[in-house]
Design a protein around this motif. Structure first.
Motif, PDB file in Angstrom:
ATOM      1  N   GLU A 160       0.834  -1.202   0.000  1.00 10.46           N
ATOM      2  CA  GLU A 160       0.000   0.000   0.000  1.00 10.46           C
ATOM      3  C   GLU A 160       0.874   1.260   0.000  1.00 10.46           C
ATOM      4  O   GLU A 160       0.588   2.230  -0.709  1.00 10.46           O
ATOM      5  N   SER A 161       1.940   1.221   0.796  1.00 10.52           N
ATOM      6  CA  SER A 161       2.827   2.384   0.909  1.00 10.52           C
ATOM      7  C   SER A 161       3.594   2.629  -0.383  1.00 10.52           C
ATOM      8  O   SER A 161       3.742   3.777  -0.826  1.00 10.52           O
ATOM      9  N   MET A 162       4.097   1.569  -0.994  1.00  8.04           N
ATOM     10  CA  MET A 162       4.808   1.710  -2.260  1.00  8.04           C
ATOM     11  C   MET A 162       3.875   2.274  -3.329  1.00  8.04           C
ATOM     12  O   MET A 162       4.250   3.171  -4.104  1.00  8.04           O
ATOM     13  N   ASN A 163       2.668   1.766  -3.360  1.00  8.44           N
ATOM     14  CA  ASN A 163       1.698   2.196  -4.358  1.00  8.44           C
ATOM     15  C   ASN A 163       1.372   3.677  -4.205  1.00  8.44           C
ATOM     16  O   ASN A 163       1.395   4.442  -5.180  1.00  8.44           O
ATOM     17  N   LEU A 164       1.074   4.110  -2.972  1.00  8.53           N
ATOM     18  CA  LEU A 164       0.698   5.497  -2.744  1.00  8.53           C
ATOM     19  C   LEU A 164       1.881   6.440  -2.933  1.00  8.53           C
ATOM     20  O   LEU A 164       1.731   7.552  -3.442  1.00  8.53           O
ATOM     21  N   ALA A 165       3.071   6.003  -2.512  1.00  9.55           N
ATOM     22  CA  ALA A 165       4.262   6.841  -2.690  1.00  9.55           C
ATOM     23  C   ALA A 165       4.508   7.103  -4.165  1.00  9.55           C
ATOM     24  O   ALA A 165       4.856   8.227  -4.564  1.00  9.55           O
ATOM     25  N   ALA A 166       4.333   6.066  -4.988  1.00 14.22           N
ATOM     26  CA  ALA A 166       4.516   6.217  -6.436  1.00 14.22           C
ATOM     27  C   ALA A 166       3.400   7.068  -7.036  1.00 14.22           C
ATOM     28  O   ALA A 166       3.642   7.914  -7.902  1.00 14.22           O
ATOM     29  N   LEU A 167       2.178   6.850  -6.572  1.00 13.34           N
ATOM     30  CA  LEU A 167       1.019   7.572  -7.094  1.00 13.34           C
ATOM     31  C   LEU A 167       1.104   9.063  -6.798  1.00 13.34           C
ATOM     32  O   LEU A 167       0.773   9.905  -7.640  1.00 13.34           O
ATOM     33  N   TRP A 168       1.610   9.385  -5.582  1.00 12.75           N
ATOM     34  CA  TRP A 168       1.642  10.781  -5.139  1.00 12.75           C
ATOM     35  C   TRP A 168       3.019  11.431  -5.293  1.00 12.75           C
ATOM     36  O   TRP A 168       3.205  12.579  -4.893  1.00 12.75           O
ATOM     37  N   ASP A 169       3.983  10.703  -5.841  1.00 12.97           N
ATOM     38  CA  ASP A 169       5.356  11.223  -5.946  1.00 12.97           C
ATOM     39  C   ASP A 169       5.849  11.725  -4.589  1.00 12.97           C
ATOM     40  O   ASP A 169       6.271  12.877  -4.439  1.00 12.97           O
ATOM     41  N   ALA A 170       5.801  10.856  -3.603  1.00 10.12           N
ATOM     42  CA  ALA A 170       6.244  11.216  -2.250  1.00 10.12           C
ATOM     43  C   ALA A 170       7.757  11.022  -2.135  1.00 10.12           C
ATOM     44  O   ALA A 170       8.278   9.962  -2.500  1.00 10.12           O
ATOM     45  N   PRO A 171       8.484  12.007  -1.647  1.00  8.35           N
ATOM     46  CA  PRO A 171       9.946  11.922  -1.546  1.00  8.35           C
ATOM     47  C   PRO A 171      10.412  11.047  -0.380  1.00  8.35           C
ATOM     48  O   PRO A 171      10.928  11.541   0.624  1.00  8.35           O
ATOM     49  N   VAL A 172      10.213   9.756  -0.511  1.00  5.11           N
ATOM     50  CA  VAL A 172      10.555   8.822   0.559  1.00  5.11           C
ATOM     51  C   VAL A 172      11.568   7.787   0.075  1.00  5.11           C
ATOM     52  O   VAL A 172      11.462   7.292  -1.051  1.00  5.11           O
ATOM     53  N   LEU A 173      12.535   7.487   0.916  1.00  2.41           N
ATOM     54  CA  LEU A 173      13.499   6.430   0.630  1.00  2.41           C
ATOM     55  C   LEU A 173      13.071   5.181   1.388  1.00  2.41           C
ATOM     56  O   LEU A 173      13.118   5.141   2.616  1.00  2.41           O
TER      57      LEU A 173
END
Length: 333
Positions: A164-177
């Motif tokens: 879920e986190s990977m999907n949303l991070a990619a969807l929202w372009d979240a700057p997370v490592l």
């Protein structure tokens, strides 16, 4: 057993080499001492040690800036020390003393220090990944340029929160490592029994996330890979998935009988111990001497002893404060 061979060098200066070695040695000795005082029942509850994985925490922290956010797992002592948290405050926290970084209420699994943007220490496997995405998204909306770094183990990569986190991070372009410390056994089950696809790095591209792997037992390689990852995030604002192949030399926790892996395998991995490897590199490059190494080890011993003394002399929270920070509708915060 997955091994990644080092192919290049990430040069360090003489001063930096000493500082990096000091950090890894501090983590190693701090963890060894924690195990000692645990057997004396001075630390209670769960205790998960970072012995063997020091190169990951130290290497990744070199790429992060003061304003970056960090979230970690319950095996977070190494991350906290590498980030700069005071050893005394960590030891006091594990002792349950008021002088601890979370006032003695969090213990080993919940280290926290907002002053250095270290937001846990989280006991729930995978529970902090959605938090990391949320923090990264908040930073983006606030116009900040910081990176949110989320450490987790390969066990968390089998949880729903990971996907879920990977999907949303990619969807929202979240700057997370997304930083996976793959030590192959999670709590005590081999990777082959928990993941249908054991090459975890294949999971990132399915979400359109830039992904890489690195030998987590090699400090220089981790530094290089982490810097590349963080540079990518800062330049694009998009997430990045870095898988570090590493290995813990001790059991999952102090309660673990460690019946799931062969002792010969552990000894084989110890040949890749990141601390002796880095010492050898520094000596070969004439960046340090044997005398300086001995001096560093002596200094680390004193630091850890001071941390224990600080915790031993710390204050127990009074019984009357038991309900402090526990709120009700009729109680003012």
């Amino acid at each position: 057993m997955k091994k990644t061979q080092s192919k290049s060098k990430f040069p360090v200066s003489k001063a930096e080499g000493k500082r990096l070695l000091h950090q890894m040695q501090l983590i190693r000795r701090f963890e060894e001492k924690s195990a000692e005082v645990y057997t004396e029942t001075k630390i209670r509850g769960f205790l998960h040690l970072y012995v063997g994985e020091e190169a990951v925490a130290v290497g990744v922290m070199q790429a992060l800036k003061e304003e970056d956010y960090i979230l970690s797992t319950y095996r977070e002592h190494g991350h906290a020390l590498a980030r700069g948290m005071d050893p005394g405050a960590i030891m006091a926290e594990m002792y349950g003393k008021v002088e601890g970084c979370a006032m003695g209420r969090g213990g080993s699994m919940h280290l926290f220090d907002k002053n250095i943007h270290f937001y846990g220490g989280n006991a729930i496997v995978g529970g902090h990944l959605p938090m990391a995405v949320g923090m990264a998204l908040a930073s983006k909306k606030q116009g900040k340029k910081n990176v949110t770094c989320c450490f987790f183990g390969e066990g968390a990569a089998a949880e729903g929160e990971f996907h879920e986190s990977m999907n949303l991070a990619a969807l929202w372009d979240a700057p997370v490592l997304f930083l996976c410390e793959n030590n192959l056994y999670a709590m005590g089950t081999a990777l082959e029994y928990t993941h249908s696809e054991q090459q975890l790095e294949k999971k990132g591209p399915t979400y359109g996330i830039e992904t890489a792997t690195v030998n987590g037992m090699d400090l220089l390689e981790v530094m290089k890979a982490a810097q590349k990852a963080v540079d990518y995030i800062r330049e694009t604002g998009k997430p990045y998935f870095l898988v570090c192949y590493t290995y813990r030399f001790r059991a999952h926790s102090m309660f673990d009988a460690e019946l799931y892996r062969d002792k010969a395998e552990v000894e084989e991995w110890k040949k890749q111990d990141p601390i002796p490897q880095f010492k050898k590199y520094l000596l070969k490059e004439q960046l340090i001497t044997e005398k300086e190494i001995a001096s560093l080890e002596e200094a680390v011993e004193k630091e850890v002893a001071a941390a224990v003394d600080f915790a031993e002399n710390g204050t127990w929270e009074p019984i009357e404060d038991l309900c402090r920070f526990v709120y009700s509708e009729n109680q003012e915060p």
